[in-house]
Write a protein that holds these residues in place. Structure first.
Motif, short mmCIF file in Angstrom:
data_model
loop_
_atom_site.label_atom_id
_atom_site.label_comp_id
_atom_site.label_asym_id
_atom_site.label_seq_id
_atom_site.Cartn_x
_atom_site.Cartn_y
_atom_site.Cartn_z
N ALA A 76 0.82 -1.20 0.00
CA ALA A 76 0.00 0.00 0.00
C ALA A 76 0.86 1.26 0.00
CB ALA A 76 -0.92 0.00 1.22
N ASP A 77 0.51 2.20 -0.86
CA ASP A 77 1.16 3.51 -0.90
C ASP A 77 0.27 4.51 -0.17
OD1 ASP A 77 3.07 2.30 -2.44
OD2 ASP A 77 2.32 3.10 -4.34
N ALA A 78 0.87 5.27 0.75
CA ALA A 78 0.09 6.17 1.61
C ALA A 78 0.35 7.63 1.28
CB ALA A 78 0.43 5.90 3.08
N VAL A 80 -7.14 12.92 6.54
CA VAL A 80 -7.07 11.46 6.60
C VAL A 80 -5.91 10.94 5.75
CG1 VAL A 80 -9.55 11.23 7.00
CG2 VAL A 80 -8.66 11.15 4.64
N TRP A 81 -5.55 9.68 6.02
CA TRP A 81 -4.60 8.97 5.19
C TRP A 81 -5.36 8.22 4.09
CZ3 TRP A 81 0.50 9.48 5.14
CH2 TRP A 81 1.13 9.98 6.28
N GLU A 82 -4.91 8.39 2.87
CA GLU A 82 -5.49 7.65 1.75
C GLU A 82 -4.48 6.62 1.29
OE1 GLU A 82 -7.89 9.47 -1.67
OE2 GLU A 82 -5.96 9.01 -2.64
N TRP A 105 -5.33 7.15 11.24
CA TRP A 105 -3.93 7.00 11.65
C TRP A 105 -3.22 5.98 10.77
CZ3 TRP A 105 -0.88 9.27 15.50
CH2 TRP A 105 -1.55 10.19 16.33
N LEU A 106 -1.91 6.17 10.64
CA LEU A 106 -1.08 5.23 9.89
C LEU A 106 0.07 4.77 10.77
CD1 LEU A 106 -0.29 3.86 7.17
CD2 LEU A 106 1.08 5.90 6.67
N ILE A 107 0.25 3.45 10.83
CA ILE A 107 1.38 2.85 11.55
C ILE A 107 2.27 2.15 10.52
CG2 ILE A 107 2.12 1.13 13.23
CD1 ILE A 107 -0.48 1.55 14.73
#
Length: 377
Positions: free
Chosen positions: A139-141, A147-149, A164-166
């Protein structure tokens, strides 16, 4: 207190190793809605299990070999939980370190393994109604407003929006990967590019019948040229849940870091590296077997070595980190303004170990929980 229904917090986790799985489970237990994206075929990261696809099915723990004695109470509690739920069992047997002609028994040290395979640890952590797992999905963030897409790295399919992104896989921030190239988290990506990795190659072999060797795991110091490239060898079928009914015996051979560094110089083609790993490690193991078997069978002189019926090689590119002081001094890296947290076994005092990954994953989850207390009441 465990929350059975989800709250409004959506979290994406890149990577399904121990750090990512621990972070995901900690958040899911508190009600967050978590999606884990794993680029590989299966989950587990360095605790992944290799299962052969052609012919008879063989399995190998080709990465992390076991969990050692816990150094912290937090991890001891976590390990006790894994043992209680049946995803981890003690690996009993005979173990030794080999230094020249000296074979020192190390069997008294505690060793635990995932049951019935090493990746069972992560499988169990990720088995939760609030967790979705997407394998074979890099996945590319990127940020889209608040928001994170996330989009599929190949198809560009929209994988969803997240609060959130971890990032639990430090390769996500590598120069050759696009996972975080549009994420604008330079505080993280600039730092991890200074982290180097211990070179490591592995061979997995199957003997037609059991070796008459009364050792289940041997650690080599690398100081004696007679043992060639070997750093560790283990009878994989001696681990709980790996027993076979056909009489065959699976072994994992791992290189000594110094030897791997020399062997990998100037080699870049992955198929050639895998073949080299298999050929060199198998050769060196067969060379020392008469010495080891003679020691094991001093009374009956039975040093017969059965034929090898299957073998394959593997290279670990970034699995054994050499962290910088920056990462040793923290358990995870929080960028509050981006709602981003990084974790992994390259954080903290126990780098390269399952304990370090577990502590880092918990830390990442707790950072998010602490900043969203109103959702976790």
């Amino acid at each position: 207190m465990l929350v059975q229904t989800t709250n409004s917090l959506r979290v994406a986790v890149l990577g399904s190793g121990v750090a990512g799985a621990t972070a995901a489970r900690t958040l899911a237990d508190r009600g967050a809605e978590v999606t884990v994206f794993e680029a590989g075929f299966g989950i587990g990261g360095r605790t992944s299990t290799r299962i052969s696809r052609d012919g008879p099915q063989y399995q190998f723990d080709h990465g992390a070999q076991y969990i050692g004695q816990p150094k912290t109470e937090i991890f001891k509690d976590g390990l006790d939980g894994w043992i209680k739920d049946g995803s981890v069992k003690e690996w009993s047997g005979r173990f030794a370190s080999v230094d020249g002609l000296k074979i020192n028994d190390t069997s008294k040290k505690g060793r635990w393994v995932g049951y019935p395979r090493m990746n069972s640890i992560c499988s169990n952590l990720l088995h939760h109604e609030n967790i979705k797992v997407k394998t074979e999905t890099r996945a590319d963030a990127s940020r889209n407003g608040e928001v994170w897409e996330l989009r599929h790295g190949k198809t560009k399919e929209n994988l969803g929006n997240f609060d959130w992104l971890i990032a639990s896989d430090r390769n996500s921030g590598a120069h050759h990967r696009k996972d975080l190239s549009s994420a604008n988290v330079k505080e993280f990506t600039d730092g991890i590019r200074d982290i180097q990795s211990v070179k490591s190659i592995t061979a997995m072999i199957v003997f037609e019948k059991a070796l008459n060797l009364n050792m289940d795991g041997l650690q080599f110091t690398g100081n004696d040229p007679r043992f060639g490239s070997l750093g560790w060898v283990a009878r994989d079928t001696s681990k709980p849940g790996r027993e076979r009914n056909d009489g065959k015996e699976c072994w994992v051979l791992q290189s000594h870091p110094d030897a791997a560094k020399q062997l990998l110089k100037g080699k870049y083609k992955i198929n050639e590296i895998r073949e080299m790993a298999k050929d060199v490690l198998v050769h060196d193991f067969l060379e020392i077997l008469p010495y080891l078997l003679a020691d094991s069978n001093a009374e009956n002189n039975n040093i017969d070595v059965p034929p090898i019926v299957a073998s394959t090689g593997h290279r670990w590119s970034a699995a054994f980190p050499i962290p910088t002081q920056q990462f040793i001094e923290m358990e995870s890296q929080l960028i509050t303004s981006k709602r981003f947290v990084a974790c992994g076994d390259y954080f903290g005092k126990f780098s390269g170990k399952i304990e370090g990954a577990y502590l880092s994953g918990r830390s990442a989850a707790n950072e998010i929980i602490g900043l969203n207390e109103e959702l976790f009441q």
